[in-house]
Design a protein around this motif. Structure first.
Motif, PDB file in Angstrom:
ATOM      1  N   SER A 130       0.819  -1.136   0.236  1.00 15.98           N
ATOM      2  CA  SER A 130      -0.075   0.115   0.130  1.00 15.98           C
ATOM      3  C   SER A 130       0.920   1.177  -0.080  1.00 15.98           C
ATOM      4  CB  SER A 130      -1.018   0.035   1.369  1.00 15.98           C
ATOM      5  OG  SER A 130      -0.134   0.055   2.425  1.00 15.98           O
ATOM      6  N   LYS A 184       0.716   4.092  -3.012  1.00 17.29           N
ATOM      7  CA  LYS A 184       0.447   5.456  -2.657  1.00 17.29           C
ATOM      8  C   LYS A 184       1.389   6.573  -3.017  1.00 17.29           C
ATOM      9  CE  LYS A 184      -1.191   8.649   1.225  1.00 17.29           C
ATOM     10  NZ  LYS A 184      -0.448   9.700   0.756  1.00 17.29           N
ATOM     11  N   ASP A 187       0.754   9.469  -5.594  1.00 17.00           N
ATOM     12  CA  ASP A 187       1.254  10.639  -5.420  1.00 17.00           C
ATOM     13  C   ASP A 187       2.068  11.584  -6.240  1.00 17.00           C
ATOM     14  OD1 ASP A 187      -0.765  10.541  -3.602  1.00 17.00           O
ATOM     15  OD2 ASP A 187       0.880  10.447  -1.901  1.00 17.00           O
TER      16      ASP A 187
END
Length: 275
Positions: A262, A266, A270
């Motif tokens: 995760s 992420k 981003d």
């Protein structure tokens, strides 16, 4: 760079309209997801590889498998931005005797690159070590886990832990927390035993895994193989030449901080949204 972070960064950047080229030195994509899908109950992880790969293809990402990214290959594309997602390497601790032929790497065992049989001591009782223990136990190995901290399996989710412990109970996997491995040394059979083993085509090489507990008492293990599962370290990519050319470089995933899937996804999401 074709692991989960690289694939996600490529997908998002291409979806936003950028022209994206993804380099991957292996002839397959997915990075560590490939070995993460091997232990019991983890096969569904392969769907993540398939989904991310298809999403990149549909978004128009140019995927170059079997080609490692280096300064020259990157500069030949004249990029505005480079997202580095080189991932991590398994860590081999400085244990005396770790270069013995009977010592293997958990990542390579799960990848099928190294084969172990018989009595196996897993050095490291984190998630990878525990899952490797499950995998090898189901393959018929007699497995013991040695962990330096006071807890084996720290980080395993509370919904998964009962299944792991049940596997250990079923196959006789033993857990030994609070032990630090100090050295690994060969323990050859006596000549007569070696000759007998050769006749039966069995291994004639044993190893001693010497540990100390917190009171400095010696705790020895005899095994056919030791498997190192002592964590990972970021894979460093030298981007100095790219920066010198005025190219924006963004690092994502495990090459910044070794964490879970995760975190990789992420940071990649981003990063791609920031350009």
């Amino acid at each position: 760079m074709g692991g989960p972070a690289g694939l996600e960064a490529a997908r998002v950047a291409a979806t936003k309209g950028h022209e994206v080229t993804l380099f991957e030195k292996q002839n397959y994509l997915g990075g560590q997801l490939n070995i993460a899908s091997v232990p019991p109950r983890k096969i569904e992880i392969r769907r993540s590889i398939e989904d991310l790969t298809q999403a990149c293809i549909q978004a128009g990402v140019q995927i170059q498998q079997g080609r490692e990214a280096d300064t020259d290959s990157i500069l030949s594309l004249s990029p505005d931005t480079v997202i580095v997602a080189t991932g991590a390497n398994s860590f081999m601790p400085p244990i005396v005797g770790i270069d013995d032929s009977g010592v293997c790497d958990a990542w390579k065992v799960l990848a099928g690159e190294q084969k172990v049989t018989g009595r196996v001591v897993i050095i490291g009782g984190g998630i990878v070590g525990c899952e490797t223990a499950e995998y090898l136990a189901e393959q018929g190995c007699q497995v013991a886990i040695v962990e330096m901290s006071e807890e084996v399996g720290a980080g395993i989710g509370i919904t998964v832990l009962p299944s792991v412990l049940e596997t250990y109970r079923r196959y006789g996997v033993t857990q030994h927390p609070g032990l630090k491995v100090t050295r690994i040394e060969p323990n050859h059979f006596q000549e007569a035993q070696e000759q007998e083993a050769q006749k039966s085509q069995q291994s004639s090489h044993e190893i001693n895994i010497v540990c100390k507990d917190q009171q400095s008492n010696i705790v020895p293990f005899v095994a056919d193989f030791a498997v190192i599962a002592s964590g990972a370290r970021p894979q460093i990519f030298d981007s100095s030449d790219l920066l010198a050319q005025g190219i924006e470089v963004i690092e994502v995933g495990d090459c910044v901080k070794v964490a879970d899937i995760s975190h990789a996804i992420k940071t990649a999401y981003d990063a791609a949204n920031s350009i």
